[in-house]
Structure formats: C-alpha cells, structure tokens
Design an enzyme around this catalytic site. Structure first.
Site, short mmCIF file in Angstrom:
data_model
loop_
_atom_site.label_atom_id
_atom_site.label_comp_id
_atom_site.label_asym_id
_atom_site.label_seq_id
_atom_site.Cartn_x
_atom_site.Cartn_y
_atom_site.Cartn_z
N ASP A 317 -2.48 5.48 5.21
CA ASP A 317 -2.60 4.06 4.59
C ASP A 317 -2.25 4.02 3.09
O ASP A 317 -2.26 4.93 2.44
CB ASP A 317 -3.98 3.76 4.72
CG ASP A 317 -4.60 2.21 4.12
OD1 ASP A 317 -4.08 1.12 4.48
OD2 ASP A 317 -5.01 2.01 2.98
N GLU A 368 2.36 3.87 6.22
CA GLU A 368 2.24 2.39 5.88
C GLU A 368 2.68 2.24 4.64
O GLU A 368 1.92 2.53 3.51
CB GLU A 368 0.78 1.96 6.15
CG GLU A 368 0.60 0.38 6.04
CD GLU A 368 0.04 -0.12 4.66
OE1 GLU A 368 0.42 -1.11 4.17
OE2 GLU A 368 -0.62 0.59 4.04
#
Length: 645
Positions: A317, A368
């Site tokens: 993330d 990401e």
C-alpha cells in the site's frame, strides 16, 4: 546440574546476541521467531521468553494475566538495544503488555510489536499465541505456481474487505470458516483467479479498513485470533485453483500511544525528524525506512505472512508515500541532494523485493503507486524498484472520468481513452477498480454512470467492465462491483445482496461471470499483456462517433481477439473494423445481448472479410456495432498468411 544450567543459560544469551546482531544490521528477516513471547523450556521449566527491542529505554518490564499484572523487569541483551526475560508457568492465550520506562522515568504500557494476537479494541493487551501445527496439502498448487510464467497468465483479482462481504442474520461478520464455505464457491462461479484481502493485520480503528496497523504479525482480533482458520482458508483456495493475496502497509503506522509510536520514549520505528515522522495526510507516523532494525522488522513481517500462511503475494500500500518526501501535505525536509526523493524508501523497497524474490520468484509483489515514477516493475539489477506488477492508476482515473461523462459529451473528452495507449506498456500493469473508487462520495461504479434511465446506466456499466477486461493488463475489482451495487461501499454493512432481486442486477452478475470466463479462456486476452506485440490498435481516433477498436493477440499466429466498443447510445451500422487475416470472423461476446440485460435478442454470428485494407490492417469486416456496447470476435475460418506484426 548447576554447570548444565549455567551452560544452557550461556547458550541462550549467545543466541540472543547473535539474533540481535542480525536484527541490528537490518538482515534478520525472520525476527518473529525470537522476538515477542515465545514458548521455551529453560532450567527444566516450561514457560515463555519475552524479548523486545527498545534501545533508548531506561528499563523494560512485562506484566500480564499470568502474574496479576505485576511488573517484571527484563534483562538487557548487552548493548544491542534488546531486552529479554524467561517467565515459567505462563500459558498460551495469556494476556500481556510491555511497560517501557523512558530516560525520564516515565512509564507507558505498550503492545508487543511482534505479538501474534491482540485483544479487540478498545482493549489493547497482547495475546500469547503459538504458531499452530497445520498440515498443508497445497504442494501441487505451489509447484505449479513456481513453474508458471505469471505475466502470461490470466490474473483477475477479487478485492475483499473481510467483515463487510456478508454478515449473518444477527449482524455478525463472516469468519474465515464461513468464507471457506461460501466465498470460495462464489469466486469460482464468478470466474476470478485470485482473492485479495484488504489488510488482515491488527488495527484498532475499523474505519481505517486496516490501513492504520498496530500489529504487524497478528490478525485483527475481530477476525478471530487463531491462525488456523486462515491457514485452512488459503489451503482450500489453493485446492480450488484460487490464489490469495493480502494488502500490507510498510510505509506508515498508527499513532496510538500503546502501539509503535515513540516506542521506547523516543522516535524508535519512526523518523527522528518530525517533518518526516508525521504523516499529516493520514494522521499516522511514517516508518524510518533507513533504520536497519526497522528494515528487519518490516521485511520479517512480509515474509511472515507470505511463508506462514502460503499467501501468493502481497499488495504494498501507498508506495508513493515511501518514494517522495513531499508526498504528504505540510512541511518536508529535502534529502542530501536537495530534492524530494526518499532515498531510504527507494532502497528499502529494492531490498524488500530482492529478499522476497530470492526466496521464491513466483510471488506477486504488487505496488499501489499513483505517480509516474519510472521503473516500479523494472528489476533492481536494472535500477528499478523490483516489483513485478503496479496498479495503473492513470488508466483507472481517466477511464472512470470518461465514463462519468454524459455520452453526448464523450466525443469532446476522447483523449481520456486514447491517451492511455501511450503508456500501457511502460510498466507491468494491473487495472484496478478498487475500494478507493467507491467510497468518500465517489459513488459506486453503477452510481458513476450517467443516469437517464436504469437500462442505460447498466449498459454504460457493461461497456466499462468490458473495456476493463479486454484492455491489456491484469485486473482487479472490488467486491460489489460484480453485482452492480448502487450505494457506496460501507465498511460496517454487508454488500447489497438483495439487489440481485431487482431488474438488471442478476443479469449484470451473469455478464461479469461470462466476461471473466472469456478473459480466462481466451489466451489472446492475457498471454501478451506486458508485450507490445500483444495488441494492434485499430481505431483510436474516432472522437466524432466515439468508438474504439483494437486486436488482442496471443503467442500463436492466428490467436487473436477483435475488440470493439461503442461509447454512445447510438447504434453504428456498417461499422468497419480492420482485421489481420482473410476469411470469416465469429462474434463470441456482445454486451448488449438480452441475457446480460441488453436489448439484442439475436446476433449475427459470422462476418466475412473483404479485401479492403483499414487502419493498417490488410482486410476488414463490416458489422453492426450496438449502442453502448463491447463486442468481441475471433477468427472462424481464416487464411493465416502472415505472422503477427
């Protein structure tokens, strides 16, 4: 006997010194095997050894349910920054906390950074849990995974928030055992290849969805402490031919006083510089990724989830937050060269990926990452970050913006769909329609579609999803997208399963299942995803009629899929498409068929080519292109006279 005890104690101390040495130089990638509370037999007594890193503490204590919460002082492990003690007669599932006394004599209770379980918030004690003895039976899956070229395989990920997929009648969320019974058959039925869990790690605030973590080695207590059911779930997925991924957050962590923040009374896991330590955007703390002990901690966490639970990969993330010093809002401190590159973050990511792929090159390491950073999926040996896939946020943003425009105005915004072809092979991309796109007032995917009536809204949604599955790149869709959920995702409630009783929703679910299966079955739609040879763009300049077409190609000559899209509610008759081979082409998919909620009852299946070159293709066919539709044709009887370009 005394000599034997002294010798055993000496061996324990030496082992701890060795472990701390590698932890301190940033090369201990299985620190979870000695840090925290670990079952041990010492001096012929059964109990647990408690070990923690707190380099600037004046003294460290442990307290727990095993001793009526009385503080017991830990011993320093020389000058390593580590502290440790063995306590006999402690049992599994006992509660405990570390008490850190700083250099000013101030004491604070802290959760164990290496705990395997924790109490459900607002309670905050760590819970002793041993790694269960689980009999894995997924060797065939793992062997096949290692023998597979992942770039040539279909990857279609179903992104899942565990506690809001479905709920029981009494409002309680599904357990891993419930998911094993119901989610696996559902994912198989829908044709997805992978399940991706949003973070399962311990997080006290449900509204953070797991992205503000307090326990990097524990499952969130609300999901159930015991590791066994998660292992069983992953094992069952592998038997069903489904891969399992998990989100992981190494860039920042929760600010709560009882967790990692100022762990030993000073910045320990976070940066010393407040401009770098404080994450204003998310109200969290940024890890000091250049600190060697933090590298050991985080890489150990990644390996713990991958190897202990047989996950097939992790989605990392907020990579941008680890790459740029000015990614956050507010003041920032330049690096030694005076620019905004987070040098420590870059090196950490390379180190992470090198270690993961050294252990098993078949893992999926997915970034990401939302900027134009060059080389995210390039090998570290070539100067890249070393991931094998990156989310294509540019494609996602432009595509959703385009489809949110009334079809009449799309011709004025056609660059939103044709510009993405300029960079579609710059990285190894995953095309994400994730949870982030259906929250915070952004609407569900269905809600984003122009809404003159319910039929057109779903017709637009079918074209969007058709474009998603047929465009080059691996795929990710958030749960609920596949049923045409109307409301935004709510982390506290289940999906709108009752909407399947309304017109168009069940037909749309059937459409997605059919489309997913086509994507899996048709090698031209996935085999050369990351290769420029895998696509010929036929029509990408038709802003007036607002159509688009391209040819997807597989490795074998003749393995092609001709894909055409109409982004307006106007049927295009005698629509010419350039094709590579002479003969006939068969329609294998049409989003406007009645079974999917469209208006077409019948479909002309076969189209003969004519010797009319079109858009750099030697032959062409004429078809009727339905309004607001995605259509796919494949060669039926053709003369393959030349190789792919």
């Amino acid at each position: 006997m005394k000599n034997e005890i002294k010798e055993a104690e000496h061996k324990i101390i030496q082992r701890l010194l060795d472990e701390m040495y590698y932890f301190n130089i940033g090369n201990h990638y299985e620190a979870f095997k000695f840090m925290g509370a670990k079952a041990s037999i010492e001096s012929n007594q059964v109990g647990y050894r408690f070990t923690v890193w707190a380099p600037n503490a004046k003294q460290v204590y442990v307290e727990g349910s095993f001793n009526d919460w009385q503080e017991v002082a830990l011993n320093k492990i020389a000058d390593t920054g580590g502290w440790s003690i063995f306590i006999p007669n402690v049992k599994e599932w006992a509660l405990y906390k570390f008490v850190i006394e700083d250099q000013h004599g101030v004491k604070k209770e802290k959760q164990d950074p290496f705990a395997f379980a924790g109490e459900v918030a607002p309670k905050n004690a760590s819970v002793i849990q041993n790694m269960p003895t689980f009999e894995w039976t997924d060797k065939q899956w793992l062997t096949k995974r290692k023998q597979t070229n992942v770039f040539a395989e279909p990857i279609n990920i179903y992104e899942l928030h565990m506690s809001s997929w479905r709920k029981h009648a009494d409002g309680t969320s599904y357990s891993f055992a419930d998911l094993e019974r119901e989610l696996i058959p559902y994912v198989l039925k829908m044709g997805y290849t992978h399940i991706e869990f949003m973070p399962l790690m311990d997080h006290p605030l449900e509204a953070s969805w797991g992205y503000q973590i307090s326990g990097y080695f524990s499952i969130a207590g609300r999901f159930g402490h015991d590791f066994g059911p998660l292992m069983s779930f992953v094992n069952a997925c592998h038997h069903a031919g489904i891969g399992v991924l998990v989100d992981w957050v190494p860039g920042h962590f929760i600010v709560n006083d009882d967790a990692l923040a100022n762990f030993d009374g000073t910045p320990t896991y976070e940066f010393q510089d407040p401009n770098r330590a404080v994450n204003n955007r998310w109200g969290t703390k940024n890890f000091d990724l250049g600190r060697k002990q933090v590298q050991s901690f985080l890489i150990s966490s990644a390996i713990f989830w991958l190897e202990s639970f047989h996950f097939d990969g992790i989605r990392v993330d907020a990579v941008s937050n680890m790459l740029y010093l000015d990614y956050d809002i507010g003041p920032w401190t330049p690096n030694k060269y005076g620019n905004n590159v987070n040098l420590e973050g870059v090196e950490f990511l390379r180190k992470l990926n090198n270690e993961i792929f050294l252990r098993d090159p078949s893992y999926l390491m997915i970034a990401e990452e939302s900027t134009a950073w060059d080389g995210v999926t390039k090998p570290t040996s070539l100067g890249g970050l070393g991931f094998n896939f990156k989310w294509n946020m540019g494609w996602m943003n432009d595509t959703l913006k385009f489809f949110g425009i009334d079809p009449i105005g799309r011709k004025h915004n056609y660059k939103l769909v044709n510009f993405t072809f300029m960079y579609m092979h710059d990285e190894n991309f995953i095309l994400p329609f994730s949870h982030d796109e259906v929250v915070h007032g952004k609407d569900s995917l269905l809600g984003k579609m122009p809404n003159p009536n319910r039929y057109e809204q779903f017709a637009n949604l079918r074209v969007l999803e058709g474009y998603h599955l047929l465009y080059p790149g691996k795929k990710l869709s958030f749960m609920g997208n596949e049923i045409g959920q109307f409301l935004e995702w709510r982390f506290y409630d289940q999906l709108e399963w009752d909407s399947l009783n309304r017109p168009y929703n069940s037909e749309f679910q059937h459409y997605i299942a059919t489309l997913n299966q086509l994507y899996k079955d048709k090698s031209a739609l996935h085999e050369l995803d990351t290769d420029k040879k895998g696509i010929d763009i036929v029509e990408a300049d038709d802003e007036i009629e607002t159509t688009l077409s391209f040819i997807r190609k597989g490795k074998k000559t003749g393995d092609v899929a001709v894909c055409a899209f109409n982004f307006t509610p106007v049927e295009r008759q005698k629509y010419r498409i350039g094709v590579p081979f002479s003969g006939s082409y068969k329609v294998i998919f049409n989003s406007e068929m009645k079974e999917f909620g469209g208006n077409w009852e019948t479909q002309t299946l076969i189209f003969e080519t004519v010797d009319v070159p079109h858009k750099y293709q030697p032959y062409s066919i004429e078809i009727t292109l339905p309004s607001l539709a995605a259509i796919v044709l494949e060669p039926d009887k053709v003369q393959v006279t030349k190789k792919h370009k």
